[in-house]
Design a protein around this motif. Structure first.
Motif, PDB file in Angstrom:
ATOM      1  N   VAL A 205      29.735  36.507  43.522  1.00  0.00           N
ATOM      2  CA  VAL A 205      30.392  37.479  42.640  1.00  0.00           C
ATOM      3  C   VAL A 205      31.196  38.477  43.478  1.00  0.00           C
ATOM      4  O   VAL A 205      30.643  39.196  44.305  1.00  0.00           O
ATOM      5  CB  VAL A 205      29.345  38.194  41.760  1.00  0.00           C
ATOM      6  CG1 VAL A 205      30.002  39.289  40.918  1.00  0.00           C
ATOM      7  CG2 VAL A 205      28.642  37.178  40.864  1.00  0.00           C
ATOM      8  N   THR A 206      32.501  38.484  43.228  1.00  0.00           N
ATOM      9  CA  THR A 206      33.427  39.211  44.108  1.00  0.00           C
ATOM     10  C   THR A 206      34.069  40.438  43.469  1.00  0.00           C
ATOM     11  O   THR A 206      35.068  40.945  43.977  1.00  0.00           O
ATOM     12  CB  THR A 206      34.533  38.255  44.599  1.00  0.00           C
ATOM     13  OG1 THR A 206      35.097  37.590  43.460  1.00  0.00           O
ATOM     14  CG2 THR A 206      33.980  37.221  45.541  1.00  0.00           C
ATOM     15  N   LYS A 207      33.501  40.910  42.360  1.00  0.00           N
ATOM     16  CA  LYS A 207      34.079  42.129  41.772  1.00  0.00           C
ATOM     17  C   LYS A 207      34.008  43.254  42.809  1.00  0.00           C
ATOM     18  O   LYS A 207      32.980  43.392  43.490  1.00  0.00           O
ATOM     19  CB  LYS A 207      33.377  42.498  40.467  1.00  0.00           C
ATOM     20  CG  LYS A 207      31.920  42.816  40.593  1.00  0.00           C
ATOM     21  CD  LYS A 207      31.264  42.954  39.214  1.00  0.00           C
ATOM     22  CE  LYS A 207      29.799  43.298  39.393  1.00  0.00           C
ATOM     23  NZ  LYS A 207      28.956  42.837  38.300  1.00  0.00           N
ATOM     24  N   THR A 208      35.071  43.998  42.926  1.00  0.00           N
ATOM     25  CA  THR A 208      35.275  45.091  43.907  1.00  0.00           C
ATOM     26  C   THR A 208      35.400  44.619  45.367  1.00  0.00           C
ATOM     27  O   THR A 208      35.653  45.415  46.266  1.00  0.00           O
ATOM     28  CB  THR A 208      34.186  46.215  43.871  1.00  0.00           C
ATOM     29  OG1 THR A 208      33.000  45.747  44.501  1.00  0.00           O
ATOM     30  CG2 THR A 208      33.882  46.671  42.456  1.00  0.00           C
TER      31      THR A 208
ATOM     32  N   GLU B 214      34.419  36.524  38.937  1.00  0.00           N
ATOM     33  CA  GLU B 214      35.027  37.827  38.682  1.00  0.00           C
ATOM     34  C   GLU B 214      34.676  38.259  37.266  1.00  0.00           C
ATOM     35  O   GLU B 214      34.522  37.423  36.372  1.00  0.00           O
ATOM     36  CB  GLU B 214      36.551  37.742  38.816  1.00  0.00           C
ATOM     37  CG  GLU B 214      37.029  37.719  40.268  1.00  0.00           C
ATOM     38  CD  GLU B 214      36.919  39.088  40.960  1.00  0.00           C
ATOM     39  OE1 GLU B 214      36.911  40.121  40.264  1.00  0.00           O
ATOM     40  OE2 GLU B 214      36.842  39.095  42.210  1.00  0.00           O
ATOM     41  N   SER B 215      34.606  39.586  37.053  1.00  0.00           N
ATOM     42  CA  SER B 215      34.204  40.042  35.731  1.00  0.00           C
ATOM     43  C   SER B 215      35.305  40.790  34.978  1.00  0.00           C
ATOM     44  O   SER B 215      35.085  41.219  33.856  1.00  0.00           O
ATOM     45  CB  SER B 215      32.950  40.914  35.831  1.00  0.00           C
ATOM     46  OG  SER B 215      33.188  41.989  36.704  1.00  0.00           O
ATOM     47  N   ARG B 216      36.468  40.953  35.615  1.00  0.00           N
ATOM     48  CA  ARG B 216      37.575  41.582  34.886  1.00  0.00           C
ATOM     49  C   ARG B 216      38.848  40.767  35.098  1.00  0.00           C
ATOM     50  O   ARG B 216      39.159  40.371  36.225  1.00  0.00           O
ATOM     51  CB  ARG B 216      37.770  43.016  35.352  1.00  0.00           C
ATOM     52  CG  ARG B 216      36.613  43.914  34.890  1.00  0.00           C
ATOM     53  CD  ARG B 216      36.611  45.252  35.576  1.00  0.00           C
ATOM     54  NE  ARG B 216      37.894  45.929  35.419  1.00  0.00           N
ATOM     55  CZ  ARG B 216      38.322  46.893  36.232  1.00  0.00           C
ATOM     56  NH1 ARG B 216      37.575  47.285  37.242  1.00  0.00           N
ATOM     57  NH2 ARG B 216      39.483  47.456  36.041  1.00  0.00           N
TER      58      ARG B 216
ATOM     59  N   GLU C  67      41.547  42.236  37.633  1.00  0.00           N
ATOM     60  CA  GLU C  67      41.134  42.136  39.039  1.00  0.00           C
ATOM     61  C   GLU C  67      41.171  40.666  39.496  1.00  0.00           C
ATOM     62  O   GLU C  67      41.595  40.351  40.619  1.00  0.00           O
ATOM     63  CB  GLU C  67      39.732  42.727  39.190  1.00  0.00           C
ATOM     64  CG  GLU C  67      39.280  42.843  40.634  1.00  0.00           C
ATOM     65  CD  GLU C  67      37.870  43.431  40.774  1.00  0.00           C
ATOM     66  OE1 GLU C  67      37.350  44.032  39.810  1.00  0.00           O
ATOM     67  OE2 GLU C  67      37.298  43.268  41.864  1.00  0.00           O
ATOM     68  N   ALA C  68      40.745  39.789  38.618  1.00  0.00           N
ATOM     69  CA  ALA C  68      40.758  38.352  38.935  1.00  0.00           C
ATOM     70  C   ALA C  68      42.189  37.881  39.186  1.00  0.00           C
ATOM     71  O   ALA C  68      42.466  37.130  40.129  1.00  0.00           O
ATOM     72  CB  ALA C  68      40.138  37.561  37.784  1.00  0.00           C
TER      73      ALA C  68
ATOM     74  N   LYS D  65      43.320  38.792  42.685  1.00  0.00           N
ATOM     75  CA  LYS D  65      42.672  38.011  43.750  1.00  0.00           C
ATOM     76  C   LYS D  65      43.035  36.533  43.699  1.00  0.00           C
ATOM     77  O   LYS D  65      43.229  35.894  44.726  1.00  0.00           O
ATOM     78  CB  LYS D  65      41.156  38.181  43.676  1.00  0.00           C
ATOM     79  CG  LYS D  65      40.697  39.348  44.527  1.00  0.00           C
ATOM     80  CD  LYS D  65      39.227  39.599  44.382  1.00  0.00           C
ATOM     81  CE  LYS D  65      39.043  40.993  43.857  1.00  0.00           C
ATOM     82  NZ  LYS D  65      37.614  41.340  43.693  1.00  0.00           N
TER      83      LYS D  65
ATOM     84  N   TRP E 130      37.164  29.340  40.451  1.00  0.00           N
ATOM     85  CA  TRP E 130      36.973  30.689  39.913  1.00  0.00           C
ATOM     86  C   TRP E 130      36.177  30.643  38.618  1.00  0.00           C
ATOM     87  O   TRP E 130      36.462  29.836  37.734  1.00  0.00           O
ATOM     88  CB  TRP E 130      38.321  31.357  39.664  1.00  0.00           C
ATOM     89  CG  TRP E 130      39.039  31.736  40.925  1.00  0.00           C
ATOM     90  CD1 TRP E 130      40.078  31.053  41.510  1.00  0.00           C
ATOM     91  CD2 TRP E 130      38.776  32.869  41.765  1.00  0.00           C
ATOM     92  NE1 TRP E 130      40.475  31.709  42.661  1.00  0.00           N
ATOM     93  CE2 TRP E 130      39.691  32.821  42.845  1.00  0.00           C
ATOM     94  CE3 TRP E 130      37.863  33.928  41.715  1.00  0.00           C
ATOM     95  CZ2 TRP E 130      39.726  33.786  43.852  1.00  0.00           C
ATOM     96  CZ3 TRP E 130      37.889  34.887  42.715  1.00  0.00           C
ATOM     97  CH2 TRP E 130      38.816  34.812  43.769  1.00  0.00           C
TER      98      TRP E 130
ATOM     99  N   PHE F 199      34.712  33.075  35.391  1.00  0.00           N
ATOM    100  CA  PHE F 199      34.808  34.376  34.733  1.00  0.00           C
ATOM    101  C   PHE F 199      33.432  34.714  34.163  1.00  0.00           C
ATOM    102  O   PHE F 199      32.878  33.963  33.363  1.00  0.00           O
ATOM    103  CB  PHE F 199      35.872  34.389  33.624  1.00  0.00           C
ATOM    104  CG  PHE F 199      36.138  35.788  33.159  1.00  0.00           C
ATOM    105  CD1 PHE F 199      36.972  36.620  33.883  1.00  0.00           C
ATOM    106  CD2 PHE F 199      35.483  36.297  32.050  1.00  0.00           C
ATOM    107  CE1 PHE F 199      37.171  37.949  33.502  1.00  0.00           C
ATOM    108  CE2 PHE F 199      35.680  37.624  31.661  1.00  0.00           C
ATOM    109  CZ  PHE F 199      36.533  38.441  32.390  1.00  0.00           C
TER     110      PHE F 199
END
Ligand SMILES: *Cc1c(COP(=O)(O)O)cnc(C)c1O
Length: 219
Positions: free
Chosen positions: A22-25, A45-47, A50-51, A54, A65, A67
């Motif tokens: 999980v790569t959020k932030t 990714e959760s947004r 942002e996804a 990246k 990827w 979600f």
């Protein structure tokens, strides 16, 4: 590695467990490093926004990827354009039908999981368990979504053992839906940094791990 240890303890083949990092932030450079040096292939990714950034920055890598965050209906079209291997977080029939419509427009079939809210907390996303079979039924009539399984996020607990009943419950619901002819539902996305070993013991086939890989996120 800890995933292999948990699989061995529960007599499972570690090959049947996918690690979604999980790569959020997490900045694109660190994601690249995890791909190149860490050998990781699936990232979550959760947004959508942002996804988007990246995925663009890392388009040269063969990344799967995922979600994993709450998807607003009005962002479904963009999520479909970005092309996620799997959307873990379908939490309503409305969102499911929107994804189906958008996938149909693009001539693709989108793989999804249905997120189940097992704690009944109204602050949490997810289909209530009483509504799960209805949503799975709707999915079977939709032509452009493929429901591959279920996902859940138990309430956060310091003690991972407290998550165990939630993981067991998700397996039970999956088995029940299977018996009702609602699909094989072979994917169970459950377990995060604090409780993934327990989730694996209970049958997780995908674990979503952020901080245990990349360190803690900025508050
Ligand atoms: C952030 C997040 C994770 C990862 O959480 P960690 O505790 O950092 O491992 C997993 N799943 C979802 C849906 C998330 O939003």
């Amino acid at each position: 590695m800890r995933i292999k240890g948990a699989a061995a303890r529960s007599g499972r083949d570690p090959e049947e467990i996918t690690l979604v990092a999980v790569t959020k932030t997490v900045p694109p450079g660190a994601v690249r490093e995890a791909f190149l040096s860490g050998g990781l292939r699936s990232f979550g990714e959760s947004r959508v926004q942002e996804a988007d950034i990246k995925m663009g920055a890392l388009a040269d890598l063969d990344i799967k990827w995922h979600f994993i965050g709450h998807l607003q209906t009005n962002k479904a079209a963009r999520a479909l354009d970005l092309g996620f291997s799997l959307i873990h977080s379908v939490d309503s029939e409305k969102l499911l039908l929107e994804i189906d419509k958008r996938a149909s427009g693009k001539g693709v079939t989108q793989g999804v999981l249905i997120e189940v809210n097992l704690s009944g907390e109204s602050t949490k996303h997810g289909v209530p368990e009483e509504a799960l079979q209805k949503v799975l039924g709707a999915a079977r009539r939709a032509g452009h979504v493929s429901v591959e399984g279920l996902m859940t996020i138990p309430p956060y607990e310091e003690d991972a053992q407290k998550s165990r009943p939630y993981f067991r419950r998700l397996v039970q619901l999956r088995d029940r839906a299977r018996e009702a002819g609602l699909g094989a539902l072979s994917v169970l996305s459950m377990g995060m940094s604090n409780d993934f070993e327990v989730a694996i013991e209970e049958g997780a086939t995908m674990v979503r791990i952020g901080t245990a890989i990349f360190g803690s996120r900025p508050a």
